[in-house]
Enzyme design. Structure first.
Site, PDB file in Angstrom:
ATOM      1  N   LYS A   1      16.432   3.651   1.559  1.00  0.00           N
ATOM      2  CA  LYS A   1      17.841   4.053   1.452  1.00  0.00           C
ATOM      3  C   LYS A   1      18.606   3.172   0.456  1.00  0.00           C
ATOM      4  O   LYS A   1      18.133   2.092   0.069  1.00  0.00           O
ATOM      5  CB  LYS A   1      18.479   3.992   2.849  1.00  0.00           C
ATOM      6  CG  LYS A   1      17.854   4.991   3.850  1.00  0.00           C
ATOM      7  CD  LYS A   1      18.599   4.979   5.184  1.00  0.00           C
ATOM      8  CE  LYS A   1      17.998   5.983   6.163  1.00  0.00           C
ATOM      9  NZ  LYS A   1      18.777   6.049   7.432  1.00  0.00           N
ATOM     10  N   TYR A  53      20.835  15.830   6.192  1.00  0.00           N
ATOM     11  CA  TYR A  53      21.221  15.341   7.526  1.00  0.00           C
ATOM     12  C   TYR A  53      22.072  16.371   8.284  1.00  0.00           C
ATOM     13  O   TYR A  53      22.854  16.007   9.158  1.00  0.00           O
ATOM     14  CB  TYR A  53      21.961  14.008   7.408  1.00  0.00           C
ATOM     15  CG  TYR A  53      21.030  12.827   7.196  1.00  0.00           C
ATOM     16  CD1 TYR A  53      20.188  12.374   8.217  1.00  0.00           C
ATOM     17  CD2 TYR A  53      20.983  12.147   5.986  1.00  0.00           C
ATOM     18  CE1 TYR A  53      19.338  11.298   8.042  1.00  0.00           C
ATOM     19  CE2 TYR A  53      20.127  11.057   5.797  1.00  0.00           C
ATOM     20  CZ  TYR A  53      19.314  10.643   6.838  1.00  0.00           C
ATOM     21  OH  TYR A  53      18.479   9.567   6.659  1.00  0.00           O
ATOM     22  N   ASN A  77      20.464   1.263   7.366  1.00  0.00           N
ATOM     23  CA  ASN A  77      19.266   0.771   8.037  1.00  0.00           C
ATOM     24  C   ASN A  77      17.979   0.899   7.222  1.00  0.00           C
ATOM     25  O   ASN A  77      16.891   1.040   7.778  1.00  0.00           O
ATOM     26  CB  ASN A  77      19.137   1.413   9.426  1.00  0.00           C
ATOM     27  CG  ASN A  77      19.073   2.921   9.367  1.00  0.00           C
ATOM     28  OD1 ASN A  77      19.000   3.491   8.292  1.00  0.00           O
ATOM     29  ND2 ASN A  77      19.088   3.551  10.517  1.00  0.00           N
ATOM     30  N   HIS A 133      14.355   5.728   6.027  1.00  0.00           N
ATOM     31  CA  HIS A 133      14.283   6.939   6.851  1.00  0.00           C
ATOM     32  C   HIS A 133      12.831   7.201   7.198  1.00  0.00           C
ATOM     33  O   HIS A 133      11.944   6.945   6.383  1.00  0.00           O
ATOM     34  CB  HIS A 133      14.836   8.135   6.074  1.00  0.00           C
ATOM     35  CG  HIS A 133      14.465   9.462   6.684  1.00  0.00           C
ATOM     36  ND1 HIS A 133      15.124   9.968   7.774  1.00  0.00           N
ATOM     37  CD2 HIS A 133      13.486  10.345   6.383  1.00  0.00           C
ATOM     38  CE1 HIS A 133      14.569  11.132   8.103  1.00  0.00           C
ATOM     39  NE2 HIS A 133      13.563  11.383   7.270  1.00  0.00           N
ATOM     40  N   GLU A 179      11.203  18.073   5.098  1.00  0.00           N
ATOM     41  CA  GLU A 179      11.819  17.023   4.282  1.00  0.00           C
ATOM     42  C   GLU A 179      10.996  16.737   3.029  1.00  0.00           C
ATOM     43  O   GLU A 179      11.555  16.486   1.953  1.00  0.00           O
ATOM     44  CB  GLU A 179      11.976  15.754   5.132  1.00  0.00           C
ATOM     45  CG  GLU A 179      13.008  15.947   6.245  1.00  0.00           C
ATOM     46  CD  GLU A 179      12.988  14.843   7.293  1.00  0.00           C
ATOM     47  OE1 GLU A 179      13.775  14.934   8.242  1.00  0.00           O
ATOM     48  OE2 GLU A 179      12.179  13.894   7.163  1.00  0.00           O
TER      49      GLU A 179
HETATM   50  P1  ATP Z   1      16.560   8.438  10.083  1.00  0.00           P
HETATM   51  O1  ATP Z   1      16.703   9.909  10.442  1.00  0.00           O
HETATM   52  O2  ATP Z   1      17.406   8.046   8.882  1.00  0.00           O
HETATM   53  O3  ATP Z   1      15.135   8.012   9.959  1.00  0.00           O
HETATM   54  P2  ATP Z   1      16.829   7.738  12.841  1.00  0.00           P
HETATM   55  O4  ATP Z   1      15.969   8.923  13.080  1.00  0.00           O
HETATM   56  O5  ATP Z   1      16.352   6.411  13.348  1.00  0.00           O
HETATM   57  O6  ATP Z   1      17.139   7.576  11.288  1.00  0.00           O
HETATM   58  P3  ATP Z   1      19.096   9.351  13.528  1.00  0.00           P
HETATM   59  O7  ATP Z   1      19.621   9.454  14.904  1.00  0.00           O
HETATM   60  O8  ATP Z   1      18.306  10.480  12.947  1.00  0.00           O
HETATM   61  O9  ATP Z   1      18.281   7.988  13.422  1.00  0.00           O
HETATM   62  O10 ATP Z   1      20.343   9.041  12.575  1.00  0.00           O
HETATM   63  C1  ATP Z   1      20.263   9.282  11.173  1.00  0.00           C
HETATM   64  C2  ATP Z   1      20.962   8.177  10.447  1.00  0.00           C
HETATM   65  O11 ATP Z   1      22.357   8.246  10.710  1.00  0.00           O
HETATM   66  C3  ATP Z   1      20.572   6.762  10.855  1.00  0.00           C
HETATM   67  O12 ATP Z   1      19.390   6.302  10.277  1.00  0.00           O
HETATM   68  C4  ATP Z   1      21.751   5.976  10.378  1.00  0.00           C
HETATM   69  O13 ATP Z   1      21.703   5.776   8.961  1.00  0.00           O
HETATM   70  C5  ATP Z   1      22.899   6.934  10.707  1.00  0.00           C
HETATM   71  N1  ATP Z   1      23.451   6.650  12.033  1.00  0.00           N
HETATM   72  C6  ATP Z   1      22.908   6.955  13.228  1.00  0.00           C
HETATM   73  N2  ATP Z   1      23.667   6.538  14.234  1.00  0.00           N
HETATM   74  C7  ATP Z   1      24.762   5.968  13.666  1.00  0.00           C
HETATM   75  C8  ATP Z   1      25.932   5.347  14.162  1.00  0.00           C
HETATM   76  N3  ATP Z   1      26.174   5.246  15.481  1.00  0.00           N
HETATM   77  N4  ATP Z   1      26.831   4.880  13.265  1.00  0.00           N
HETATM   78  C9  ATP Z   1      26.624   4.987  11.941  1.00  0.00           C
HETATM   79  N5  ATP Z   1      25.532   5.566  11.393  1.00  0.00           N
HETATM   80  C10 ATP Z   1      24.617   6.039  12.235  1.00  0.00           C
HETATM   81 MG    MG Z   2      16.359  10.830  12.261  1.00  0.00          MG
END
Ligand code: ATP
Ligand code: MG
Length: 139
Positions: free
Chosen positions: A11, A51, A114, A117, A128
């Site tokens: 990211k 997303y 974070n 992805h 994806e």
């Molecule tokens: P990713 O899909 O990016 O691999 P993930 O599957 O661990 O991450 P998801 O629940 O799919 O988590 O959330 C997608 C992304 O949205 C997260 O990786 C983060 O960048 C963002 N995100 C999730 N929760 C929060 C939050 N509470 N506040 C801000 N950003 C968030």
């Molecule tokens: Mg996710």
């Protein structure tokens, strides 16, 4: 189909912080083979589509702004049990909760920013991967 593949993005935060090389090293050391890879940038529209599942969440606008603010590395990775093993390698969404040694523990700065992805299912890995790569870009 494709149960041995997952999709990842390094990211914008991790790219800005100079972690591309270290993250790719962790990924290959864990036994993943890179079958497709590119350095690119998501438009806001791309990030909204990618997303879309989160569009009702309060952090959606922040997420789209973040994911489109700078370049990313997109890749398709191959390994037995790829989706689950890659989620283990990257760690919990919130780096404060991520296990020691995971990519997010090492390189993420916050729950929003974070570092990486990882697809959450074989079905989404295929969707994806196809979002970013044509057939002739996958090896
Ligand atoms: P990713 O899909 O990016 O691999 P993930 O599957 O661990 O991450 P998801 O629940 O799919 O988590 O959330 C997608 C992304 O949205 C997260 O990786 C983060 O960048 C963002 N995100 C999730 N929760 C929060 C939050 N509470 N506040 C801000 N950003 C968030
Ligand atoms: Mg996710």
């Amino acid at each position: 189909m494709a149960t041995n593949r997952t999709f990842t993005m390094i990211k914008p935060d991790a790219v800005e912080n100079g972690h591309i090389g270290a993250i790719l090293e962790k990924i290959t050391a864990a036994g993943f083979r890179i079958v497709a890879m590119k350095y690119t940038q998501l438009s806001r529209r791309d990030a909204e589509l990618f997303y879309e599942i989160h569009k009702e969440r309060p952090f959606f606008d922040e997420l789209v702004t973040f994911m489109s603010r700078g370049p990313i590395v997109a890749a398709i990775l191959e390994k037995d049990n790829a989706v689950e093993d890659f989620r283990t390698l990257i760690g919990a969404t919130n780096p404060a909760e991520a296990a020691e040694g995971t990519i997010r523990k090492l390189f993420a700065t916050s729950i929003g920013e974070n570092a990486v992805h990882g697809s959450d299912s074989d079905e989404n890995a295929a969707i994806e991967g196809a979002f970013h790569f044509s057939g002739r870009e996958i090896f």
